[in-house]
Design a protein around this motif. Structure first.
Motif, PDB file in Angstrom:
ATOM      1  N   ASN A  89       0.994  -1.285  -0.112  1.00 54.11           N
ATOM      2  CA  ASN A  89      -0.004  -0.130  -0.018  1.00 54.11           C
ATOM      3  C   ASN A  89       0.653   1.261  -0.089  1.00 54.11           C
ATOM      4  O   ASN A  89       0.593   2.194  -0.580  1.00 54.11           O
ATOM      5  N   ALA A  90       2.328   1.200   0.971  1.00 56.69           N
ATOM      6  CA  ALA A  90       2.936   2.520   1.130  1.00 56.69           C
ATOM      7  C   ALA A  90       3.568   2.467  -0.685  1.00 56.69           C
ATOM      8  O   ALA A  90       4.747   3.399  -0.870  1.00 56.69           O
ATOM      9  N   GLY A  91       3.409   1.622  -1.433  1.00 56.09           N
ATOM     10  CA  GLY A  91       3.902   1.630  -3.014  1.00 56.09           C
ATOM     11  C   GLY A  91       5.318   1.103  -3.458  1.00 56.09           C
ATOM     12  O   GLY A  91       5.706   1.573  -4.215  1.00 56.09           O
ATOM     13  N   PHE A  92       5.658   0.435  -2.800  1.00 63.00           N
ATOM     14  CA  PHE A  92       6.867  -0.996  -2.673  1.00 63.00           C
ATOM     15  C   PHE A  92       6.102  -2.399  -3.166  1.00 63.00           C
ATOM     16  O   PHE A  92       5.127  -2.745  -2.773  1.00 63.00           O
ATOM     17  N   VAL A  93       7.143  -3.017  -3.908  1.00 65.00           N
ATOM     18  CA  VAL A  93       6.779  -3.865  -5.059  1.00 65.00           C
ATOM     19  C   VAL A  93       7.665  -4.868  -4.553  1.00 65.00           C
ATOM     20  O   VAL A  93       9.046  -4.734  -4.746  1.00 65.00           O
ATOM     21  N   GLN A  94       7.165  -6.628  -4.676  1.00 62.99           N
ATOM     22  CA  GLN A  94       8.493  -7.587  -4.257  1.00 62.99           C
ATOM     23  C   GLN A  94       8.878  -7.552  -5.641  1.00 62.99           C
ATOM     24  O   GLN A  94       9.774  -8.066  -5.834  1.00 62.99           O
ATOM     25  N   GLU A  95       8.714  -7.381  -7.177  1.00 67.76           N
ATOM     26  CA  GLU A  95       9.501  -8.012  -8.695  1.00 67.76           C
ATOM     27  C   GLU A  95      10.794  -7.032  -8.344  1.00 67.76           C
ATOM     28  O   GLU A  95      11.516  -7.424  -9.024  1.00 67.76           O
ATOM     29  N   THR A  96      10.783  -5.774  -8.305  1.00 64.78           N
ATOM     30  CA  THR A  96      12.079  -4.896  -7.775  1.00 64.78           C
ATOM     31  C   THR A  96      12.599  -4.924  -6.610  1.00 64.78           C
ATOM     32  O   THR A  96      14.256  -4.526  -7.124  1.00 64.78           O
ATOM     33  N   GLY A  97      11.998  -5.773  -5.653  1.00 69.36           N
ATOM     34  CA  GLY A  97      13.341  -5.620  -4.723  1.00 69.36           C
ATOM     35  C   GLY A  97      14.483  -6.752  -4.509  1.00 69.36           C
ATOM     36  O   GLY A  97      14.575  -7.012  -5.875  1.00 69.36           O
ATOM     37  N   THR A  98      15.514  -6.259  -4.354  1.00 69.87           N
ATOM     38  CA  THR A  98      16.859  -7.087  -4.694  1.00 69.87           C
ATOM     39  C   THR A  98      16.496  -8.740  -4.562  1.00 69.87           C
ATOM     40  O   THR A  98      17.851  -9.179  -5.579  1.00 69.87           O
ATOM     41  N   GLU A  99      15.916  -9.314  -3.809  1.00 70.31           N
ATOM     42  CA  GLU A  99      16.509 -10.396  -3.876  1.00 70.31           C
ATOM     43  C   GLU A  99      15.703 -11.111  -5.467  1.00 70.31           C
ATOM     44  O   GLU A  99      16.549 -12.078  -5.652  1.00 70.31           O
ATOM     45  N   ILE A 100      14.839 -10.472  -5.501  1.00 70.96           N
ATOM     46  CA  ILE A 100      13.709 -11.098  -6.819  1.00 70.96           C
ATOM     47  C   ILE A 100      14.726 -10.283  -8.384  1.00 70.96           C
ATOM     48  O   ILE A 100      15.362 -11.261  -8.853  1.00 70.96           O
ATOM     49  N   SER A 101      14.982  -9.156  -7.602  1.00 71.31           N
ATOM     50  CA  SER A 101      15.997  -8.772  -9.478  1.00 71.31           C
ATOM     51  C   SER A 101      17.476  -9.289  -8.842  1.00 71.31           C
ATOM     52  O   SER A 101      17.706  -9.804 -10.166  1.00 71.31           O
ATOM     53  N   ILE A 102      17.880 -10.295  -8.510  1.00 68.95           N
ATOM     54  CA  ILE A 102      19.218 -10.412  -7.802  1.00 68.95           C
ATOM     55  C   ILE A 102      19.510 -12.442  -8.491  1.00 68.95           C
ATOM     56  O   ILE A 102      19.959 -12.661  -9.295  1.00 68.95           O
ATOM     57  N   THR A 103      17.666 -12.735  -8.387  1.00 63.57           N
ATOM     58  CA  THR A 103      17.762 -13.979  -8.417  1.00 63.57           C
ATOM     59  C   THR A 103      17.856 -14.582 -10.310  1.00 63.57           C
ATOM     60  O   THR A 103      17.918 -15.080 -10.940  1.00 63.57           O
ATOM     61  N   LYS A 104      16.855 -13.080 -10.590  1.00 66.44           N
ATOM     62  CA  LYS A 104      16.231 -13.074 -12.019  1.00 66.44           C
ATOM     63  C   LYS A 104      17.955 -12.895 -12.473  1.00 66.44           C
ATOM     64  O   LYS A 104      18.064 -13.837 -14.120  1.00 66.44           O
ATOM     65  N   LEU A 105      18.694 -12.238 -12.238  1.00 64.02           N
ATOM     66  CA  LEU A 105      20.049 -12.120 -12.625  1.00 64.02           C
ATOM     67  C   LEU A 105      20.837 -13.609 -13.263  1.00 64.02           C
ATOM     68  O   LEU A 105      21.166 -13.749 -14.242  1.00 64.02           O
ATOM     69  N   ALA A 106      21.023 -13.961 -11.988  1.00 67.01           N
ATOM     70  CA  ALA A 106      21.498 -14.864 -11.696  1.00 67.01           C
ATOM     71  C   ALA A 106      21.288 -15.775 -12.471  1.00 67.01           C
ATOM     72  O   ALA A 106      22.127 -17.347 -12.980  1.00 67.01           O
ATOM     73  N   THR A 107      19.762 -16.854 -12.401  1.00 62.83           N
ATOM     74  CA  THR A 107      19.773 -17.403 -13.341  1.00 62.83           C
ATOM     75  C   THR A 107      19.510 -17.183 -14.210  1.00 62.83           C
ATOM     76  O   THR A 107      19.763 -19.009 -15.290  1.00 62.83           O
ATOM     77  N   LYS A 108      19.252 -16.243 -15.281  1.00 63.53           N
ATOM     78  CA  LYS A 108      19.682 -16.281 -16.048  1.00 63.53           C
ATOM     79  C   LYS A 108      20.929 -17.097 -17.134  1.00 63.53           C
ATOM     80  O   LYS A 108      20.980 -17.003 -18.125  1.00 63.53           O
TER      81      LYS A 108
END
Length: 254
Positions: A89-108
């Protein structure tokens, strides 16, 4: 930062570190994420158990405010679910959180990822959160959402600036805590819980990360990405690695 703002991306030097890494260490192995949902599901009560601990008026106000039925949740689960919703509600999203972003790049890039904790360890810690703290947290969620939003924005600001000590000091600020925790002994209980949540886990994260580094006799590159609150303070990961003889260099954001 576990959740970030839309449009946030990994800095170039972080991307480069991941590209150069032989191994990525996160708090939780992404393969274990599904276990978190299962563990949360096991906490659900068969009846309206929350009213045994929390006043019906507060429960009703929380249900209406967040449009989430928390009646069959124990206090700890209600706190986790509503806190997550308040962050959204405060305007934050999980999709751009550090863990998700690092996981996507590391997986790629086919980089191996390991976890330093198990989901059950994290959930057990929150599940054992003292009831008087949860009552105060639920009160804030129901009646002072602007206070929570301001706190989140302050933490986010320190994080964007790379100010690990600012993050640490804000979370441990005595005046802020005194205003938030009103239940008898609530402040003392929260400070004890905060120590377990941050400093207690710092030691565990450090020992496990060090163990994984020590297993490799070759000079491999490891990226350790954990919540920023684990970095600052005299018992933070930066201090612990320095004490072990590691050289710490802060990189400028690119």
């Amino acid at each position: 930062f576990h959740m970030a703002k839309k449009g946030d991306v990994l800095p170039l030097n972080v991307e480069n570190a991941i590209r150069d890494a032989d191994q990525i260490m996160l708090e939780i192995d992404p393969q274990d994420f599904k276990e978190i949902g299962q563990l949360f599901g096991n906490l659900i009560c068969k009846d309206a158990c929350l009213s045994k601990e929390i006043s019906p008026a507060l429960i009703n106000d929380l249900n209406n405010k967040y449009s989430i039925n928390i009646n069959n949740m124990p206090p700890s689960l209600a706190y986790i679910v509503l806190t997550a919703q308040s962050i959204i509600n405060a305007g934050f999203v999980q999709e751009t959180g550090t863990e998700i972003s690092i996981t996507k790049l590391a997986t790629k890039l086919a980089k191996p990822i390991v976890g330093l904790e198990k989901p059950a360890e994290q959930i057990s810690l929150i599940s054992n959160m003292p009831l008087d703290i949860i009552k105060d947290e639920l009160r804030l969620l129901a009646y002072e959402p602007d206070t929570i939003k301001l706190q989140l924005e302050t933490l986010y600001k320190y994080w964007k600036e790379g100010d690990t000590e600012g993050l640490y000091e804000f979370m441990h600020d005595q005046e802020r805590l005194e205003m938030s925790y009103l239940e008898p002994d609530g402040l003392e209980h929260y400070q004890n819980f905060l120590y377990q949540l941050i400093e207690g886990r710092n030691k565990l994260l450090f020992e496990r990360a060090l163990g994984k580094i020590s297993q490799n006799t070759n000079k491999l590159v490891h990226v350790i990405a954990v919540g920023a609150l684990h970095l600052g303070g005299d018992e933070g990961l930066i201090a612990l690695f320095k004490q072990e003889g590691f050289k710490i260099e802060k990189l400028k954001t690119q």
